[in-house]
Design a protein around this motif. Sequence first.
Motif, PDB file in Angstrom:
ATOM      1  N   LEU A   4       0.848   9.515  -5.754  1.00 12.75           N
ATOM      2  CA  LEU A   4       1.512  10.821  -5.684  1.00 12.75           C
ATOM      3  C   LEU A   4       2.196  11.140  -7.007  1.00 12.75           C
ATOM      4  O   LEU A   4       2.142  12.276  -7.490  1.00 12.75           O
ATOM      5  N   GLY A   5       2.855  10.143  -7.584  1.00  9.04           N
ATOM      6  CA  GLY A   5       3.514  10.342  -8.872  1.00  9.04           C
ATOM      7  C   GLY A   5       2.521  10.680  -9.969  1.00  9.04           C
ATOM      8  O   GLY A   5       2.769  11.564 -10.791  1.00  9.04           O
ATOM      9  N   ALA A   6       1.382   9.995  -9.975  1.00  5.62           N
ATOM     10  CA  ALA A   6       0.352  10.268 -10.990  1.00  5.62           C
ATOM     11  C   ALA A   6      -0.163  11.697 -10.852  1.00  5.62           C
ATOM     12  O   ALA A   6      -0.331  12.401 -11.858  1.00  5.62           O
ATOM     13  N   ALA A   7      -0.389  12.138  -9.621  1.00  6.55           N
ATOM     14  CA  ALA A   7      -0.876  13.497  -9.396  1.00  6.55           C
ATOM     15  C   ALA A   7       0.138  14.541  -9.845  1.00  6.55           C
ATOM     16  O   ALA A   7      -0.234  15.642 -10.240  1.00  6.55           O
ATOM     17  N   ALA A   8       1.410  14.173  -9.830  1.00  8.34           N
ATOM     18  CA  ALA A   8       2.477  15.090 -10.251  1.00  8.34           C
ATOM     19  C   ALA A   8       2.793  14.951 -11.740  1.00  8.34           C
ATOM     20  O   ALA A   8       3.708  15.593 -12.240  1.00  8.34           O
ATOM     21  N   GLY A   9       2.053  14.080 -12.435  1.00  6.84           N
ATOM     22  CA  GLY A   9       2.272  13.910 -13.868  1.00  6.84           C
ATOM     23  C   GLY A   9       3.437  13.004 -14.214  1.00  6.84           C
ATOM     24  O   GLY A   9       3.929  13.033 -15.344  1.00  6.84           O
ATOM     25  N   PRO A  15       0.816  -1.229   0.000  1.00 11.25           N
ATOM     26  CA  PRO A  15       0.000   0.000   0.000  1.00 11.25           C
ATOM     27  C   PRO A  15       0.845   1.272   0.000  1.00 11.25           C
ATOM     28  O   PRO A  15       0.450   2.279  -0.576  1.00 11.25           O
ATOM     29  N   ALA A  16       2.029   1.219   0.615  1.00 13.78           N
ATOM     30  CA  ALA A  16       2.926   2.379   0.571  1.00 13.78           C
ATOM     31  C   ALA A  16       3.386   2.624  -0.866  1.00 13.78           C
ATOM     32  O   ALA A  16       3.439   3.769  -1.324  1.00 13.78           O
ATOM     33  N   ARG A  17       3.711   1.552  -1.570  1.00 16.40           N
ATOM     34  CA  ARG A  17       4.107   1.686  -2.969  1.00 16.40           C
ATOM     35  C   ARG A  17       2.953   2.264  -3.792  1.00 16.40           C
ATOM     36  O   ARG A  17       3.143   3.133  -4.640  1.00 16.40           O
ATOM     37  N   HIS A  18       1.755   1.796  -3.505  1.00 21.11           N
ATOM     38  CA  HIS A  18       0.582   2.307  -4.215  1.00 21.11           C
ATOM     39  C   HIS A  18       0.412   3.811  -3.958  1.00 21.11           C
ATOM     40  O   HIS A  18       0.138   4.576  -4.883  1.00 21.11           O
ATOM     41  N   GLY A  19       0.605   4.216  -2.706  1.00 24.37           N
ATOM     42  CA  GLY A  19       0.529   5.641  -2.390  1.00 24.37           C
ATOM     43  C   GLY A  19       1.567   6.448  -3.151  1.00 24.37           C
ATOM     44  O   GLY A  19       1.287   7.549  -3.621  1.00 24.37           O
ATOM     45  N   ALA A  20       2.752   5.886  -3.289  1.00 24.73           N
ATOM     46  CA  ALA A  20       3.797   6.571  -4.060  1.00 24.73           C
ATOM     47  C   ALA A  20       3.374   6.701  -5.518  1.00 24.73           C
ATOM     48  O   ALA A  20       3.581   7.742  -6.141  1.00 24.73           O
ATOM     49  N   TRP A  21       2.782   5.639  -6.057  1.00 22.60           N
ATOM     50  CA  TRP A  21       2.299   5.715  -7.447  1.00 22.60           C
ATOM     51  C   TRP A  21       1.237   6.807  -7.598  1.00 22.60           C
ATOM     52  O   TRP A  21       1.244   7.559  -8.567  1.00 22.60           O
ATOM     53  N   ASP A  75      -6.285   0.845 -14.298  1.00 24.44           N
ATOM     54  CA  ASP A  75      -6.728  -0.539 -14.076  1.00 24.44           C
ATOM     55  C   ASP A  75      -5.686  -1.338 -13.302  1.00 24.44           C
ATOM     56  O   ASP A  75      -6.031  -2.114 -12.406  1.00 24.44           O
ATOM     57  N   ASP A  76      -4.417  -1.139 -13.630  1.00 24.32           N
ATOM     58  CA  ASP A  76      -3.336  -1.825 -12.905  1.00 24.32           C
ATOM     59  C   ASP A  76      -3.250  -1.351 -11.457  1.00 24.32           C
ATOM     60  O   ASP A  76      -3.033  -2.149 -10.549  1.00 24.32           O
ATOM     61  N   LEU A  77      -3.442  -0.036 -11.251  1.00 23.66           N
ATOM     62  CA  LEU A  77      -3.411   0.494  -9.890  1.00 23.66           C
ATOM     63  C   LEU A  77      -4.561  -0.084  -9.061  1.00 23.66           C
ATOM     64  O   LEU A  77      -4.366  -0.475  -7.908  1.00 23.66           O
ATOM     65  N   ARG A  78      -5.737  -0.135  -9.635  1.00 22.34           N
ATOM     66  CA  ARG A  78      -6.902  -0.688  -8.934  1.00 22.34           C
ATOM     67  C   ARG A  78      -6.654  -2.148  -8.565  1.00 22.34           C
ATOM     68  O   ARG A  78      -6.877  -2.558  -7.416  1.00 22.34           O
ATOM     69  N   ALA A  79      -6.197  -2.941  -9.513  1.00 23.82           N
ATOM     70  CA  ALA A  79      -5.955  -4.363  -9.258  1.00 23.82           C
ATOM     71  C   ALA A  79      -4.866  -4.553  -8.201  1.00 23.82           C
ATOM     72  O   ALA A  79      -5.005  -5.398  -7.303  1.00 23.82           O
ATOM     73  N   ASP A  80      -3.798  -3.765  -8.284  1.00 25.37           N
ATOM     74  CA  ASP A  80      -2.707  -3.891  -7.322  1.00 25.37           C
ATOM     75  C   ASP A  80      -3.175  -3.539  -5.918  1.00 25.37           C
ATOM     76  O   ASP A  80      -2.875  -4.257  -4.958  1.00 25.37           O
ATOM     77  N   LEU A  81      -3.907  -2.442  -5.769  1.00 22.83           N
ATOM     78  CA  LEU A  81      -4.357  -2.046  -4.442  1.00 22.83           C
ATOM     79  C   LEU A  81      -5.354  -3.057  -3.871  1.00 22.83           C
ATOM     80  O   LEU A  81      -5.268  -3.426  -2.697  1.00 22.83           O
ATOM     81  N   PRO A 119       1.904   3.122 -13.368  1.00 18.24           N
ATOM     82  CA  PRO A 119       1.008   2.158 -14.002  1.00 18.24           C
ATOM     83  C   PRO A 119      -0.369   2.784 -14.282  1.00 18.24           C
ATOM     84  O   PRO A 119      -0.759   3.761 -13.630  1.00 18.24           O
ATOM     85  N   GLY A 120      -1.101   2.195 -15.211  1.00 17.71           N
ATOM     86  CA  GLY A 120      -2.424   2.688 -15.566  1.00 17.71           C
ATOM     87  C   GLY A 120      -3.440   2.469 -14.456  1.00 17.71           C
ATOM     88  O   GLY A 120      -3.214   1.702 -13.515  1.00 17.71           O
TER      89      GLY A 120
END
Length: 150
Positions: free
Chosen positions: A95-100, A87-93, A107-113, A104-105
Amino acid sequence: MAQLPDGVTAVWAASGSGRGSVPSTAARCRPRSCRCRCTSSTGSPTPSGWRRSRAVLESSLAALAGARPESSDGALAVRGLAAAVRPARHGAWKLGAAAGLAVPGEDDLRADLTEAVEEYRSCWPARSRPGGMQRGFAALDAAVAAYQRS
């Protein structure tokens, strides 16, 4: 057992603080006064700090995948640590997505979380109080539910 980075302290240091201290929940970074350089003045992660933090999380997961502790509960401990890092890795993803930044896409983020929360939930009873489970999973369950609404 493989050597693991110092968890949250390593992520904190990798984000650019260099001080090695871990922020408490009461003293979170505030974008305008942040001295650790983990975020820019706008509150977005700096690309280099984000990459370093992600690298620590990924190397932690890789080290855990190869860990073979000899204690009787070692495998459970490794599984629980990996379940907590995901979940920490997911949070980092996120944050990265919000910063552009490239992540991962959706669907991948949803499945991973979803998978990470299910694994974490299955590990919880072996090492944590059952009474804390509802409160402990509230934010994770809300994040999974947000994906289901979108």
